[in-house]
Design a protein around this motif. Structure first.
Motif, PDB file in Angstrom:
ATOM      1  N   SER A   1     -23.107  74.980 -13.007  1.00 61.18           N
ATOM      2  CA  SER A   1     -23.837  74.481 -14.177  1.00 61.18           C
ATOM      3  C   SER A   1     -23.294  75.116 -15.444  1.00 61.18           C
ATOM      4  N   ALA A   2     -22.951  76.422 -15.362  1.00 67.15           N
ATOM      5  CA  ALA A   2     -22.369  77.075 -16.525  1.00 67.15           C
ATOM      6  C   ALA A   2     -21.058  76.396 -16.899  1.00 67.15           C
ATOM      7  N   GLY A   3     -20.254  76.015 -15.901  1.00 65.75           N
ATOM      8  CA  GLY A   3     -18.993  75.339 -16.187  1.00 65.75           C
ATOM      9  C   GLY A   3     -19.208  74.002 -16.866  1.00 65.75           C
ATOM     10  N   VAL A   4     -20.179  73.212 -16.352  1.00 64.06           N
ATOM     11  CA  VAL A   4     -20.451  71.900 -16.950  1.00 64.06           C
ATOM     12  C   VAL A   4     -20.977  72.075 -18.370  1.00 64.06           C
ATOM     13  N   THR A   5     -21.807  73.118 -18.572  1.00 68.79           N
ATOM     14  CA  THR A   5     -22.324  73.376 -19.923  1.00 68.79           C
ATOM     15  C   THR A   5     -21.185  73.698 -20.877  1.00 68.79           C
ATOM     16  N   LEU A   6     -20.197  74.465 -20.404  1.00 68.60           N
ATOM     17  CA  LEU A   6     -19.048  74.776 -21.262  1.00 68.60           C
ATOM     18  C   LEU A   6     -18.272  73.514 -21.608  1.00 68.60           C
ATOM     19  N   LEU A   7     -18.149  72.579 -20.641  1.00 69.46           N
ATOM     20  CA  LEU A   7     -17.459  71.312 -20.921  1.00 69.46           C
ATOM     21  C   LEU A   7     -18.219  70.531 -21.985  1.00 69.46           C
ATOM     22  N   ALA A   8     -19.571  70.472 -21.834  1.00 67.28           N
ATOM     23  CA  ALA A   8     -20.375  69.762 -22.830  1.00 67.28           C
ATOM     24  C   ALA A   8     -20.207  70.410 -24.200  1.00 67.28           C
ATOM     25  N   THR A   9     -20.101  71.744 -24.220  1.00 68.04           N
ATOM     26  CA  THR A   9     -19.891  72.441 -25.491  1.00 68.04           C
ATOM     27  C   THR A   9     -18.578  72.030 -26.129  1.00 68.04           C
ATOM     28  N   MET A  10     -17.522  71.938 -25.301  1.00 65.87           N
ATOM     29  CA  MET A  10     -16.219  71.559 -25.851  1.00 65.87           C
ATOM     30  C   MET A  10     -16.286  70.182 -26.494  1.00 65.87           C
ATOM     31  N   ILE A  11     -16.959  69.239 -25.804  1.00 67.29           N
ATOM     32  CA  ILE A  11     -17.059  67.881 -26.357  1.00 67.29           C
ATOM     33  C   ILE A  11     -17.844  67.913 -27.665  1.00 67.29           C
ATOM     34  N   ALA A  12     -18.955  68.664 -27.675  1.00 66.40           N
ATOM     35  CA  ALA A  12     -19.780  68.735 -28.890  1.00 66.40           C
ATOM     36  C   ALA A  12     -19.006  69.367 -30.027  1.00 66.40           C
ATOM     37  N   VAL A  13     -18.194  70.382 -29.717  1.00 69.70           N
ATOM     38  CA  VAL A  13     -17.435  71.069 -30.767  1.00 69.70           C
ATOM     39  C   VAL A  13     -16.412  70.122 -31.382  1.00 69.70           C
ATOM     40  N   VAL A  14     -15.739  69.325 -30.532  1.00 65.91           N
ATOM     41  CA  VAL A  14     -14.766  68.371 -31.065  1.00 65.91           C
ATOM     42  C   VAL A  14     -15.474  67.350 -31.951  1.00 65.91           C
ATOM     43  N   MET A  15     -16.663  66.913 -31.527  1.00 68.14           N
ATOM     44  CA  MET A  15     -17.420  65.944 -32.320  1.00 68.14           C
ATOM     45  C   MET A  15     -17.823  66.549 -33.669  1.00 68.14           C
ATOM     46  N   LEU A  16     -18.309  67.795 -33.641  1.00 64.37           N
ATOM     47  CA  LEU A  16     -18.810  68.409 -34.878  1.00 64.37           C
ATOM     48  C   LEU A  16     -17.695  68.681 -35.874  1.00 64.37           C
TER      49      LEU A  16
END
Lengths: 101, 202
Positions: free
Chosen positions: B144-159
């Motif tokens: 879950s921590a790994g998937v959360t980090l992936l979601a963070t990467m996507i959000a960071v690129v969006m922001l």
């Protein structure tokens, strides 16, 4: 090196971090405060694992999760700094005094 | 006092002193290096507590993280070199109160709380036990921590995208005034004709 001294060091780090997170105007300095809070929390978690947890592996797992939280906080924080800078030409928290939409 | 105790007290003092200096020093870059020193001292304490993997992971993670932080400091901060005194704080009294109150409350827990004394058993291999936990019983948490980090990467690129959610990300952007509510301190970037605005893709 007893549990009491370790927890007092952790409490001091958390206290300094809270001061930073509440007082700093710059987003990056504010993030440093959050990092110090997590630093103290990780120290407390490892202390409990080593001195009262009897080496239960979940104690180390908790610290790994805190490290993941730290990485996420850094990445999101820097992304927000860039985003705020694009919108307001500043990286101060006071620049965000209104909603755009 | 054993050697372990001496190393612990020295590193505890370094961790707290460097943590305090982070918010006192005039140079932003120095502030991020003080934070790095604070983390390294905590990493040494973790090594003393036999959390070998966590201590070393903290070293590596913080070395890279603080370099990124120093880079961002130079990019965004006025006065990154610390040539003039700098103190940018708001609600400082409240902040000091909050910090002291948190320290006293947590310190009281440390002093007056009763915790069992169950040290790490002799012969426990901390790295092996952590590895078995991560890829065994707690694999779901770890993944879950790994998937959360992936979601963070996507959000960071969006922001951080130039193309914001409601049009151009820096459309209508104006620098803040020198005093609250004052005129913008500088012209908006559209009028400058600066080099970094030429790559709009219209």
């Amino acid at each position: 090196m007893t549990l009491v001294t370790l927890l007092i060091v952790a409490a001091a780090l958390i206290g300094i971090g809270l001061y930073g997170a509440f007082s700093q105007q710059s987003f990056v300095m504010l993030m440093m405060g959050l990092e110090l809070i997590l630093n103290g929390a990780m120290l407390a978690a490892v202390s409990f694992w080593a001195l009262t947890g009897g080496g239960a592996p979940e104690g180390q797992l908790l610290t790994i999760i805190a490290m993941a939280v730290m990485a996420i906080e850094m990445a999101m924080g820097f992304a927000l700094v860039i985003s705020v800078y694009r919108a307001k030409q500043a990286d101060m928290t006071e620049a965000l005094d209104g909603l755009k939409h | 006092m054993s050697a372990v105790d001496i190393v612990f007290y020295v590193n505890a003092a370094i961790a707290i002193y460097a943590g305090w200096r982070v918010f006192v020093t005039d140079s932003m870059v120095r502030a991020s290096f003080f934070l790095l020193i604070s983390f390294l001292a905590v990493g040494v304490i973790m090594l003393l507590l036999a959390a070998i993997y966590l201590g070393v992971a903290l070293f590596f993670m913080m070395a890279v993280e603080m370099m990124v932080m120093a880079l961002f400091m130079v990019m965004f901060m006025m006065n990154p070199a610390g040539l003039n005194p700098m103190k940018m704080v708001h609600q400082e009294k409240v902040a000091i109160g909050v910090g002291v109150a948190a320290f006293l409350a947590l310190g009281a827990v440390a002093l007056f709380g009763e915790f069992p004394s169950r040290p790490v058993p002799e012969g426990l291999k901390p790295v092996v036990s952590l590895g078995h936990e991560l890829l065994g019983d707690s694999m779901l948490v770890f993944e879950s921590a790994g998937v959360t980090l992936l979601a963070t990467m996507i959000a960071v690129v969006m922001l951080t995208s130039h193309r914001g959610r409601f049009g151009d990300a820096n459309e209508g952007s104006q620098p803040p005034g020198l005093e609250p509510g004052g005129d913008p301190a500088d012209k908006p970037p559209e009028d400058e004709g600066g080099g970094h605005h030429h790559h709009h893709c219209h």
